[in-house]
Structures are given as C-alpha cells and as structure tokens.
Design an enzyme around this catalytic site. Sequence first.
Site, mmCIF file in Angstrom:
data_model
loop_
_atom_site.group_PDB
_atom_site.id
_atom_site.type_symbol
_atom_site.label_atom_id
_atom_site.label_comp_id
_atom_site.label_asym_id
_atom_site.label_seq_id
_atom_site.Cartn_x
_atom_site.Cartn_y
_atom_site.Cartn_z
ATOM 1 N N ASP A 1 0.833 -1.204 0.000
ATOM 2 C CA ASP A 1 0.000 0.000 0.000
ATOM 3 C C ASP A 1 0.870 1.258 0.000
ATOM 4 O OD1 ASP A 1 0.831 -0.168 2.604
ATOM 5 O OD2 ASP A 1 -1.156 0.006 3.510
ATOM 6 N N SER A 2 2.183 1.061 -0.008
ATOM 7 C CA SER A 2 3.099 2.179 -0.270
ATOM 8 C C SER A 2 2.777 2.819 -1.619
ATOM 9 C CB SER A 2 4.562 1.699 -0.252
ATOM 10 O OG SER A 2 4.721 0.561 -1.072
ATOM 11 N N GLU B 1 -1.251 -5.493 8.669
ATOM 12 C CA GLU B 1 -0.489 -4.777 9.692
ATOM 13 C C GLU B 1 -1.135 -4.977 11.058
ATOM 14 O OE1 GLU B 1 0.361 -0.628 9.050
ATOM 15 O OE2 GLU B 1 1.014 -0.986 6.994
ATOM 16 N N ASP C 1 -1.064 -6.176 0.029
ATOM 17 C CA ASP C 1 -1.410 -5.544 1.307
ATOM 18 C C ASP C 1 -2.904 -5.392 1.483
ATOM 19 O OD1 ASP C 1 0.795 -5.018 2.861
ATOM 20 O OD2 ASP C 1 1.245 -3.103 1.900
ATOM 21 N N LYS D 1 -1.055 -9.432 3.249
ATOM 22 C CA LYS D 1 -0.287 -8.904 4.398
ATOM 23 C C LYS D 1 -1.210 -8.003 5.214
ATOM 24 C CE LYS D 1 3.364 -5.989 3.744
ATOM 25 N NZ LYS D 1 2.959 -4.697 4.339
ATOM 26 N N GLU E 1 9.332 -4.195 10.285
ATOM 27 C CA GLU E 1 9.791 -2.923 9.723
ATOM 28 C C GLU E 1 10.394 -2.027 10.805
ATOM 29 O OE1 GLU E 1 6.930 -0.973 7.203
ATOM 30 O OE2 GLU E 1 8.168 0.826 7.005
HETATM 31 O O1 KIV Z 1 3.538 -1.100 1.565
HETATM 32 C C1 KIV Z 1 4.714 -1.460 1.504
HETATM 33 O O2 KIV Z 1 5.427 -1.249 0.523
HETATM 34 C C2 KIV Z 1 5.262 -2.177 2.647
HETATM 35 C C3 KIV Z 1 6.755 -2.219 2.731
HETATM 36 C C4 KIV Z 1 7.236 -0.963 3.350
HETATM 37 C C5 KIV Z 1 7.220 -3.399 3.467
HETATM 38 O O3 KIV Z 1 4.552 -2.653 3.472
#
Ligand code: KIV
Length: 268
Positions: free
Chosen positions: A50-51, A119, A89, A117, A186
Amino acid sequence: MNEHVAVLRSLREVWAAKAEGRPISMLTAYDAGFAQQAVQAGVDFLLVGDSLGMVVQGGRDTLGVTIEDMVYHTRLVRRGAPTSLVMADMPFLSDTSPDAAFVHAGALMRAGADIVKIEGGAAKADLIASLTEAGIPVCAHIGLLPQRVRQLGGYRVQGRSEEDAARILTDARALVDAGAAMLLIECVPSGLAERITRQASVPVIGIGAGQGVDGQVLVLQDVLGMNPNPPRFVRDFLRGRGSIVEALAAYVSAVQSRQFPAEHESYA
Ligand code: KIV
C-alpha cells in the site's frame, strides 16, 4: 540475470529457504511493466504494497489507499509476473471486522495474490487464525506500522525500549502461533529482528531491520534512487548501473550474498 540462483516459486519453497538459510529477496511492484523487470532480475517475491499510496498516487501516507486500488494493482502485477510469488497488502481499515476481512482478502486472492499482508500485533491473531483456516495465507506486518503513522506521530524506529521490544516479541509469537505464514518486520533494531527470526518457525522478511532476518524487502522506487529523502535503510542500486534490470539484479544479488543491508543501513 541471477540465473545461477533458482527463484522461489511457492510458499513451501519460501519456508524451505528459511530452513536452508537461503536469503529471500522481496521487492514492491505496482504494475505489469516493473513486475516484468523484477522477474528478469530474479526477484523471489513481489509485494503489492500500500506504499503505492505514496510512490504511485503521490499521497503523504498510505491511508488513502482503497481495496479497489489494491485489487487493481495486484491484477496488474500478476499479469506482468504470471508465475512469481505475489503478496498484496490489506489497506487501511479493510479488516475492521472478520466479514470485511474475508471479503477483502478474498478479492486480493482472486486478483492474483498468493498471500495477503496485514499490519498489526497480537490483536490480529484471531483474525489471522480464521483467514488461515479458510485457506488464505497471511503475512503479519509488525514493528513500524505505516497505517498507524498518525497515531505514532511519524515514521519512527520501534522496539528501542525494553518494554516496546518485549511487546513486539510477544506480538511475533502470538501471530506465528495463530498461523501467520510469514512475518514482515519494519524499522526495528537489528538485535530485536534477529531474536524474532531465531524464535519464529516461519520466514521473517525485514525492512530497516538489519541482517539477521530471513529476507529483505525494499520499495521499488527507493531501489531506483527516486526517494529525495531516503531513510537510512535504503540503498540506491541504480547508481552506477546502466538499466533498471541491472539495478534490480544487483539488489537481489546483494540480498542473497548478505551484503545488503550493511551495518550503517541498519539500526543498532
Ligand atoms: O507497503 C509497503 O510497501 C510495505 C513495505 C514498506 C514493506 O509494506
């Protein structure tokens, strides 16, 4: 590029890599074109992070990313990398109830993800157990949680105090016990990440977590030197190289030979 090391093709192979001490290379990807470049470079695992809210959409953090955005980009990455491992994510507030989490994780899997993934710490253990039970592999993201940046007041190293380190260790244990297939940690001191990796029965991927983990992940744009204010754990692999594929292959090779991250790219 990097043809001498076989790329990992399944979660089973990722788990075997941990057992064999073979470092795992992961890189973010958000579209088919860059996914193809990463495949050519021999990257093991693509993360549709989600970056993308920051590096693709230009937002100040990841909070504006929707499940529709994630599904769209996951589909593009899967199109560019039909046989690669892909992690996607779960975006901000997409798992606030088990029902919502099932719908959203299911949508990401249908779009082509091999694993989602999430969080969060021990509070996510029951949810991760339910998704795992239903056949959805989950990577639990611990340490610095970018979706909590407003609460945290910025992107800060986590686990520096004894109390905070103990909490992250407890989180890791609870999440693995709940069935998390992988951990991603992280921005924590290297010693803490190494302890978690030694204790965890599943692969641990680090970003800003030092050398003592089972694999590394970086954001694609950071690897390509596009971040004007790179954090300490970022290395520009394009500098001095002639193409994107060469830069990504250099990243893979530095991860596999454990030359990345160096001590000055980690937190003590
Ligand atoms: O969203 C993302 O790119 C991430 C990385 C920072 C691990 O979760």
